[in-house]
Design a protein around this motif. Structure first.
Motif, PDB file in Angstrom:
ATOM      1  N   MET A  26     -19.342 -22.942  54.967  1.00 57.05           N
ATOM      2  CA  MET A  26     -20.236 -21.697  54.126  1.00 57.05           C
ATOM      3  C   MET A  26     -20.566 -22.188  52.630  1.00 57.05           C
ATOM      4  O   MET A  26     -19.774 -23.077  52.210  1.00 57.05           O
ATOM      5  N   ILE A  27     -21.581 -21.796  52.293  1.00 55.51           N
ATOM      6  CA  ILE A  27     -22.182 -21.694  50.947  1.00 55.51           C
ATOM      7  C   ILE A  27     -22.114 -20.571  49.992  1.00 55.51           C
ATOM      8  O   ILE A  27     -22.872 -19.653  50.216  1.00 55.51           O
ATOM      9  N   ARG A  28     -21.070 -20.426  49.250  1.00 56.66           N
ATOM     10  CA  ARG A  28     -20.908 -19.205  48.459  1.00 56.66           C
ATOM     11  C   ARG A  28     -22.277 -18.966  47.643  1.00 56.66           C
ATOM     12  O   ARG A  28     -22.716 -20.027  47.199  1.00 56.66           O
ATOM     13  N   PRO A  29     -22.690 -17.666  47.356  1.00 56.35           N
ATOM     14  CA  PRO A  29     -21.841 -16.526  47.766  1.00 56.35           C
ATOM     15  C   PRO A  29     -22.313 -16.053  49.224  1.00 56.35           C
ATOM     16  O   PRO A  29     -22.241 -14.800  49.692  1.00 56.35           O
ATOM     17  N   ARG A  30     -22.823 -16.865  49.984  1.00 58.40           N
ATOM     18  CA  ARG A  30     -23.286 -16.191  51.457  1.00 58.40           C
ATOM     19  C   ARG A  30     -22.319 -16.649  52.441  1.00 58.40           C
ATOM     20  O   ARG A  30     -21.752 -17.560  52.266  1.00 58.40           O
ATOM     21  N   ALA A  59     -29.478 -12.141  44.030  1.00 59.68           N
ATOM     22  CA  ALA A  59     -28.549 -12.775  43.633  1.00 59.68           C
ATOM     23  C   ALA A  59     -28.938 -14.108  42.817  1.00 59.68           C
ATOM     24  O   ALA A  59     -29.978 -14.800  42.970  1.00 59.68           O
ATOM     25  N   VAL A  60     -27.970 -14.522  41.690  1.00 62.91           N
ATOM     26  CA  VAL A  60     -28.289 -15.835  41.049  1.00 62.91           C
ATOM     27  C   VAL A  60     -28.255 -16.907  42.098  1.00 62.91           C
ATOM     28  O   VAL A  60     -27.135 -16.977  42.660  1.00 62.91           O
ATOM     29  N   ALA A  61     -28.850 -17.811  42.151  1.00 62.45           N
ATOM     30  CA  ALA A  61     -28.986 -19.070  43.078  1.00 62.45           C
ATOM     31  C   ALA A  61     -27.746 -19.955  42.502  1.00 62.45           C
ATOM     32  O   ALA A  61     -27.579 -20.163  41.180  1.00 62.45           O
ATOM     33  N   PRO A  62     -27.157 -20.367  43.432  1.00 58.25           N
ATOM     34  CA  PRO A  62     -25.654 -21.311  43.020  1.00 58.25           C
ATOM     35  C   PRO A  62     -26.175 -22.371  42.136  1.00 58.25           C
ATOM     36  O   PRO A  62     -25.332 -22.679  40.928  1.00 58.25           O
ATOM     37  N   ASP A  63     -27.374 -22.968  42.239  1.00 66.32           N
ATOM     38  CA  ASP A  63     -27.637 -24.162  41.242  1.00 66.32           C
ATOM     39  C   ASP A  63     -27.996 -23.619  40.123  1.00 66.32           C
ATOM     40  O   ASP A  63     -28.578 -24.197  38.975  1.00 66.32           O
ATOM     41  N   GLN A  98     -17.942 -23.556  44.682  1.00 64.18           N
ATOM     42  CA  GLN A  98     -17.831 -23.454  46.071  1.00 64.18           C
ATOM     43  C   GLN A  98     -16.141 -23.077  46.387  1.00 64.18           C
ATOM     44  O   GLN A  98     -15.766 -22.861  47.374  1.00 64.18           O
ATOM     45  N   HIS A  99     -15.207 -23.474  45.292  1.00 61.17           N
ATOM     46  CA  HIS A  99     -14.118 -22.988  45.497  1.00 61.17           C
ATOM     47  C   HIS A  99     -13.639 -21.992  44.529  1.00 61.17           C
ATOM     48  O   HIS A  99     -12.166 -21.795  44.273  1.00 61.17           O
ATOM     49  N   PRO A 148      -3.873 -23.188  46.805  1.00 57.38           N
ATOM     50  CA  PRO A 148      -4.109 -23.568  47.911  1.00 57.38           C
ATOM     51  C   PRO A 148      -5.162 -23.277  48.631  1.00 57.38           C
ATOM     52  O   PRO A 148      -5.537 -22.009  48.746  1.00 57.38           O
ATOM     53  N   PHE A 149      -6.149 -24.089  49.319  1.00 54.14           N
ATOM     54  CA  PHE A 149      -7.373 -23.490  49.750  1.00 54.14           C
ATOM     55  C   PHE A 149      -7.660 -24.416  51.127  1.00 54.14           C
ATOM     56  O   PHE A 149      -7.338 -25.451  50.997  1.00 54.14           O
ATOM     57  N   ALA A 150      -8.205 -23.580  51.976  1.00 51.89           N
ATOM     58  CA  ALA A 150      -8.617 -24.130  53.218  1.00 51.89           C
ATOM     59  C   ALA A 150     -10.000 -23.654  53.340  1.00 51.89           C
ATOM     60  O   ALA A 150     -11.023 -24.236  53.095  1.00 51.89           O
ATOM     61  N   GLY A 151     -10.049 -22.568  54.229  1.00 45.75           N
ATOM     62  CA  GLY A 151     -11.554 -21.906  54.715  1.00 45.75           C
ATOM     63  C   GLY A 151     -12.005 -21.105  53.553  1.00 45.75           C
ATOM     64  O   GLY A 151     -13.297 -20.961  53.414  1.00 45.75           O
ATOM     65  N   GLY A 152     -11.026 -20.529  52.730  1.00 49.87           N
ATOM     66  CA  GLY A 152     -11.668 -19.796  51.372  1.00 49.87           C
ATOM     67  C   GLY A 152     -11.991 -18.323  51.790  1.00 49.87           C
ATOM     68  O   GLY A 152     -12.906 -17.633  51.090  1.00 49.87           O
ATOM     69  N   THR A 153     -11.579 -18.046  52.855  1.00 46.56           N
ATOM     70  CA  THR A 153     -12.003 -16.485  53.480  1.00 46.56           C
ATOM     71  C   THR A 153     -11.254 -15.416  52.946  1.00 46.56           C
ATOM     72  O   THR A 153     -11.352 -14.278  53.419  1.00 46.56           O
ATOM     73  N   SER A 154     -10.479 -15.614  52.124  1.00 48.37           N
ATOM     74  CA  SER A 154      -9.587 -14.247  51.696  1.00 48.37           C
ATOM     75  C   SER A 154     -10.331 -13.278  51.167  1.00 48.37           C
ATOM     76  O   SER A 154     -11.581 -13.322  50.457  1.00 48.37           O
ATOM     77  N   VAL A 155     -10.153 -12.004  51.369  1.00 50.61           N
ATOM     78  CA  VAL A 155     -10.614 -10.988  51.098  1.00 50.61           C
ATOM     79  C   VAL A 155     -10.228  -9.840  50.185  1.00 50.61           C
ATOM     80  O   VAL A 155     -10.300  -8.930  49.859  1.00 50.61           O
TER      81      VAL A 155
END
Length: 550
Positions: A26-30, A59-63, A98-99, A148-155
């Motif tokens: 996935m590409i944050r913020p989507r 949204a502001v574009a990630p780049d 992205q992290h 610690p980071f893997a999928g990064g899906t914490s809410v």
């Protein structure tokens, strides 16, 4: 995952089995697969005016997002590079963005506004358990905090480390730890490395005729280690159990060395130390491998819908099934509001006729499925249910992973949408549901943004059930503060009603203070003592789960 006596349609956004799903980067913020973004159905677009939505919020574009310079010292960076290799540590802006944080709505709102103040100073990609242990030792020596980071899906704010007192923060991404280490066909267990994503685990196990049976809605992005660290619960928890119930062994890296737990499935040799790690959200150590119970791939999967006149009637029927049997593999009850707006079926295939929708699912051998379905159907009918056939159930199953994709276009349109959940005893269910709904309605309504509050039950137990709320309202001038006020009121309502602050989303930073109230000061001291033993410098996810004390 084996054959099925039903054939839901294939097409964009639909899925026949979980093993059909790809591993998604996935590409944050989507959210989700960038190749199949979400879009609002016409009926949703027409409803925005009724919510008081005033206009789009792009949204502001990630780049276009600027990231502060990394403060990681050269000495610390060299020490980590010597362990993992220079190619496996980066201060690249894209990777740091992205992290950054997880996937709660406040997390996304901050990033959509260009706020990446919580970005790590570097991202590290260890390839073995031994490298993880060594990296933690180096970070402790240089006083660098580790997320610690893997999928990064914490809410729940579980990926935001407190920086005070540390010489920077690194995200420790375990994605390279993605092997199926071993399968014990006799014991029906499998050992999986923590960075493996759900779809890959299912694909590898399916190839050996096995399934984990764990399918949370975050399945496309979440990881095996994340399941364990947050006590995940999947759609089939009634049949297969929560993830923490599946775990029989753990390997954990700490700044002081390795913990290996799980000599046997059960033991009377003191407290079960596995339970200290399950749900610890990386505050005590980094889970690098998990041994879990697995099951034969079901020969049959059958899902169907039932109509009940009210939420209370549906809940009573679910309670009868779980307490007296027979229990389906999947049971889910949407309240009147959720049923009416059809969020139980993101594909829009099920028409609402008022009342509440129950989804039941059965997996297993054909004879077992037929027998359980027949007996469960008799119970549901006796409790006032009306059978709707397979179409609503299969539509829900095929579309359930598309549900989270709707949040992005809703945020784009100026809608605030967020979820929260809790769990309580059956006798307290109505009280908790009413209290939380009232708290959210009063808080958001008082801010001039009356909400739509929906609720469903998707996890049931002999003595209680979870309640999962979805909230939709117009974004205010400051949507982060708007939601924080509502969330605070909801947390207070949950505690006042005697329910748990979370069922499967975890604690993170969002629930930390309420969690401390729930367990009491002595229990907080116990957790702090565990952390001090395993992580004396306090580098592991500081501020998450329990307050910092270093």
């Amino acid at each position: 995952m084996g054959g099925s006596n039903s054939s839901p349609r294939r097409g964009k956004g639909t899925v026949v089995t979980e093993s059909d799903l790809p591993v998604v980067e996935m590409i944050r913020p989507r959210w989700g697969n960038p190749a199949t973004p979400g879009s609002l159905p016409p009926v949703a677009e027409q409803a925005l005016g009724a919510l008081g939505v005033t206009g789009p919020r792009p949204a502001v574009a990630p780049d276009q997002i600027e990231v502060a310079l990394s403060v990681l010292t050269d000495d610390a960076r060299r020490a980590i590079a010597d362990i993992v290799g220079a190619e496996h540590i980066t201060v690249d802006d894209v990777e740091r963005i992205q992290h950054t944080r997880g996937y709660s709505t406040p997390d996304l709102l901050k990033m959509r506004a260009g706020d990446v103040t919580d970005a790590p100073d570097a991202v590290v990609f260890p390839g073995t358990h031994e490298e993880v242990v060594a990296v933690l030792g180096a970070c402790a020596e240089h006083r660098v905090a580790v997320v610690p980071f893997a999928g990064g899906t914490s809410v729940v704010g579980g990926l935001v480390a407190a920086r005070d007192g540390f010489n920077g923060v690194v995200a420790l991404d375990v994605r390279r730890l993605d092997r199926l280490v071993a399968v014990d066909e006799v014991s029906r267990t499998a050992t999986l490395e923590a960075g493996m994503r759900g779809p890959l685990a299912e694909q590898l196990l399916n190839a050996q005729g096995l399934t984990l049976g764990h399918f949370p809605q975050s399945f496309e992005g979440a990881s095996i280690g994340g399941y364990a660290a947050a006590r995940s619960a999947g759609q089939s928890s009634a049949g297969y159990g929560r993830f923490d119930e599946m775990v029989v062994g753990l390997v954990v890296a700490t700044p002081r060395g390795t913990l290996t737990m799980g000599t046997a499935p059960k033991s009377a040799a003191g407290p079960d130390l596995r339970q200290l790690v399950l749900g610890s959200e990386g505050a005590f150590g980094v889970i690098t491998a998990v041994t879990v119970e697995v099951h034969p791939v079901p020969a049959v999967r059958r899902f169907e819908g039932w109509h009940f006149a009210s939420f209370a009637d549906g809940a009573a029927a679910l309670r009868t099934l779980v307490q007296d049997g027979p229990l389906p593999t999947v049971v889910r009850l949407s309240d009147e509001v959720e049923t009416a707006v059809n969020l139980a079926d993101p594909t829009g295939a099920t028409e609402s006729a008022g009342g509440c929708l129950v989804i039941t699912g059965y997996e297993g051998e054909a004879t077992d499925v037929a027998n359980r379905r027949e007996m469960a159907s008799a119970v549901l009918t006796a409790r006032g249910g009306t059978a709707l056939g397979e179409q609503p159930g299969e539509a829900w199953r095929a579309g359930r992973y598309r549900g989270p994709y709707l949040r992005d276009p809703l945020l784009d349109a100026g809608v605030l949408v967020e979820t929260l959940e809790t769990v309580t005893f059956w006798s307290n269910l109505d009280t908790v549901k009413a209290a939380v709904t009232s708290a959210l309605t009063e808080s958001l309504g008082g801010q001039g943004t009356p909400p739509l509050v929906m609720c469903h039950i998707s996890h049931v137990y002999h003595s209680g059930a979870s309640l999962y709320f979805t909230v939709i309202t117009a974004q205010g001038d400051d949507p982060i503060a708007q939601w924080q006020q509502a969330k605070s009121r909801a947390n207070a309502a949950i505690r006042s009603a005697g329910a748990a602050i979370t069922h499967h989303h975890g604690v993170g930073t969002d629930h930390r203070d309420t969690f401390a109230e729930e367990i009491g000061p002595i229990a907080v001291e116990v957790l702090a003592a565990v952390k001090n033993t395993l992580d004396p410098v306090g580098i592991l996810n500081p501020g998450v789960l329990i307050g910092t004390a270093h």
